[in-house]
Design an enzyme around this catalytic site. Structure first.
Site, PDB file in Angstrom:
ATOM      1  N   LYS A 281      27.055   9.246  28.352  1.00  0.00           N
ATOM      2  CA  LYS A 281      26.436  10.411  28.979  1.00  0.00           C
ATOM      3  C   LYS A 281      26.365  11.571  27.982  1.00  0.00           C
ATOM      4  O   LYS A 281      27.139  11.617  27.016  1.00  0.00           O
ATOM      5  CB  LYS A 281      27.268  10.864  30.187  1.00  0.00           C
ATOM      6  CG  LYS A 281      27.244   9.924  31.379  1.00  0.00           C
ATOM      7  CD  LYS A 281      28.150  10.451  32.484  1.00  0.00           C
ATOM      8  CE  LYS A 281      28.170   9.514  33.683  1.00  0.00           C
ATOM      9  NZ  LYS A 281      26.908   9.550  34.449  1.00  0.00           N
ATOM     10  N   ARG A 355      27.779   0.514  40.992  1.00  0.00           N
ATOM     11  CA  ARG A 355      27.298  -0.624  41.790  1.00  0.00           C
ATOM     12  C   ARG A 355      27.938  -1.940  41.334  1.00  0.00           C
ATOM     13  O   ARG A 355      28.080  -2.865  42.126  1.00  0.00           O
ATOM     14  CB  ARG A 355      25.770  -0.686  41.721  1.00  0.00           C
ATOM     15  CG  ARG A 355      25.196  -0.954  40.372  1.00  0.00           C
ATOM     16  CD  ARG A 355      23.745  -0.522  40.235  1.00  0.00           C
ATOM     17  NE  ARG A 355      23.614   0.933  40.222  1.00  0.00           N
ATOM     18  CZ  ARG A 355      22.445   1.565  40.155  1.00  0.00           C
ATOM     19  NH1 ARG A 355      21.312   0.874  40.112  1.00  0.00           N
ATOM     20  NH2 ARG A 355      22.397   2.880  40.132  1.00  0.00           N
TER      21      ARG A 355
END
Length: 502
Positions: A281, A355
């Site tokens: 990130k 996920r």
């Protein structure tokens, strides 16, 4: 802090402070009118002089009002009477509490719960007042070397209800509000903890402590060795780059008269820090990725509130603890993972890791033969784009369950909105090398993430709450919000047959 309800006239209250409302433009609420009459127009004369207009959140603290037994009277601006809605009501309560706390009123009788809020009853007004009070007084200062102290903090708050027949409703609202506020605080505390302390093992320790505190709760911790045996390769892959062991905490609450009754299962994403992994990130704002475990924190808070309320329902909370870091052993873009379900996933982005943890957790909970499963996750930035920071996204494979959750969000004022999950979106997850890819591109990112999870939730009724926009705040008010604990507890109150509306 002590809360109670009573039904009585303002002139008979012998308290440190009485709290009453004033509407725009300089119009007294019915209770304020009673005090004005007793004081021979003292209050209305102040308003005529322009001391208080009645705009939302304005405060005027009066001392020694003629004819009034209370030492002080706090006039609170409530805006235009016909426009007083839920949000404004809660903001007014919070500003009132802060004023009382800062001005040394150690106890007060609050008549704001008698105000008319569109579409809301006494139960709602009292419960929201309790929740807003606790929320407004919340601080997280355990890492500050010098802690601020309030000289004479508010210790006792009495909410007045219009009639004696509403006292029982008010008392129930206080009980529910305090339990929910306790769960919200637990969620906030976990979320606000720094990631060098709040790692997956810390989550597990908090789960164990919950079991120590409540007889109705038992806790089981699953570490990496057992995950390996279970075939949870997707979950394990995400944590490979971190020296902190991945741990899944199973918190089981048994309150149903039939201990074999099918449980409701809550699964929380617990990424205690998400660097993005190899797909790193940007540095700016990365500190806020400690909040990527707010799904697990909200499940933890909900379980605590549930135990306090002792609801007649069986619930299992799963905290899917993990840390996503780059490292020599980290998983990579291009890797193909075999999930616990046997389905394979091509990793296109290691920053779509939540996920990959949740899919194995969703497969694991099949063993409980659940009545339904609700997962909670700070899953997609796309949800922030779609719904902003005010409303949680709901996606589900079961219409009645989705309706229940949205209804609970309306009742609790912890707003949620259902998004579609049509078959066409599954096309975006196709991979030439595996059963599916872990991302589906930018369009409809929240929906494709839910579509991914739905492939692992085919054996039960399932709903997904995307709290990426609602779990924490940035800027000056930076911190965990404690959402969606209030909504989840309301859902469980409804499921357990608790009447919360007149």
């Amino acid at each position: 802090m002590e809360f109670s309800v009573k039904s009585g006239s303002p002139e008979k209250q012998r308290s440190a402070c009485i709290v009453v409302g004033v509407f725009e433009p300089r119009r007294l609420s019915p209770v304020a009118e009673q005090l004005d009459k007793i004081s021979d127009g003292y209050i209305s004369s102040l308003l005529r002089r322009g001391d208080l207009e009645g705009k939302p959140g304005q405060m005027l603290l009066l001392h020694q009002v003629p004819g009034v037994l209370s030492e002080r009277v706090l006039l609170v601006g409530c805006g235009k009477e016909r426009e007083l809605g839920e949000r404004q009501y809660k903001e007014i309560i919070q500003k009132t509490i802060n004023t009382l706390n800062e001005t040394g009123s150690m106890e007060a009788v609050c008549f704001l719960t008698e105000l008319h809020v569109k579409g809301r009853d006494t139960y709602w007004k009292v419960r929201q007042a309790v929740e807003a009070t606790k929320d407004g007084l919340y601080t997280f200062d355990q890492f500050k070397s010098v802690k601020p102290e309030t000289r004479r903090p508010l210790r006792k708050l009495v909410f007045n209800v219009p009639t004696r027949r509403e006292l029982n409703l008010g008392e129930k609202a206080i009980t529910h509000g305090l339990a929910i506020a306790s769960g919200v605080k637990a969620c906030k505390d976990l979320g606000n903890m720094p990631p060098n302390i709040a790692n997956p093992a810390y989550l597990a320790s908090q789960a164990r402590r919950l079991a120590d505190d409540y007889e109705t709760i038992t806790t089981k911790i699953i570490g990496e060795q057992e995950m390996e045996k279970l075939g949870m390769s997707s979950y394990l892959a995400v944590g490979r780059g971190s020296k902190n062991e991945s741990m899944m905490s199973i918190i089981e609450y048994k309150g149903h008269p039939d201990s074999e009754a099918k449980p409701i299962v809550l699964v929380g994403k617990g990424l205690t820090f998400d660097s993005g992994g190899i797909s790193l990130k940007p540095g700016e704002g990365m500190d806020e990725m400690k909040y990527d475990m707010c799904g697990a924190a909200s499940v933890f808070g909900t379980m605590k509130a549930l135990a306090k309320l002792n609801l007649p329902v069986n619930v299992i909370g799963v905290l899917a603890g993990c840390e996503n870091m780059p490292g020599s052993n980290a998983y990579r873009p291009g890797d193909i993972l075999t999930t616990m379900s046997g389905q394979t996933v091509e990793v296109l982005n290691t920053d779509a890791e939540g996920r990959l943890v949740l899919c194995d957790a969703l497969t694991y909970v099949e063993r409980f033969e659940p009545d339904c499963v609700v997962d909670v996750a700070t899953l997609t930035g796309a949800c922030v784009i779609a719904l902003g920071h005010h409303i949680t996204g709901v996606l589900s494979n079961h219409n009645p369950l989705a309706h229940e959750l949205v209804n609970a969000s309306e009742q609790s004022s912890d707003r949620a909105w259902r998004l579609p999950m049509a078959d066409e979106y599954h096309e975006q997850l196709k991979s030439p090398f595996a059963d599916m890819a872990n991302i589906g591109g930018r369009p409809g990112g929240t929906i494709t993430a839910a579509c991914f999870l739905s492939k692992f939730a085919k054996k039960y009724n399932w709903a997904h709450l995307d709290i990426a926009g609602t779990a924490w705040k940035s800027g000056a008010a930076k911190g965990s919000t404690g959402r969606p604990v209030s909504m989840l507890v309301q859902f469980l109150l409804n499921r357990s047959g608790q009447e919360t509306e007149e």
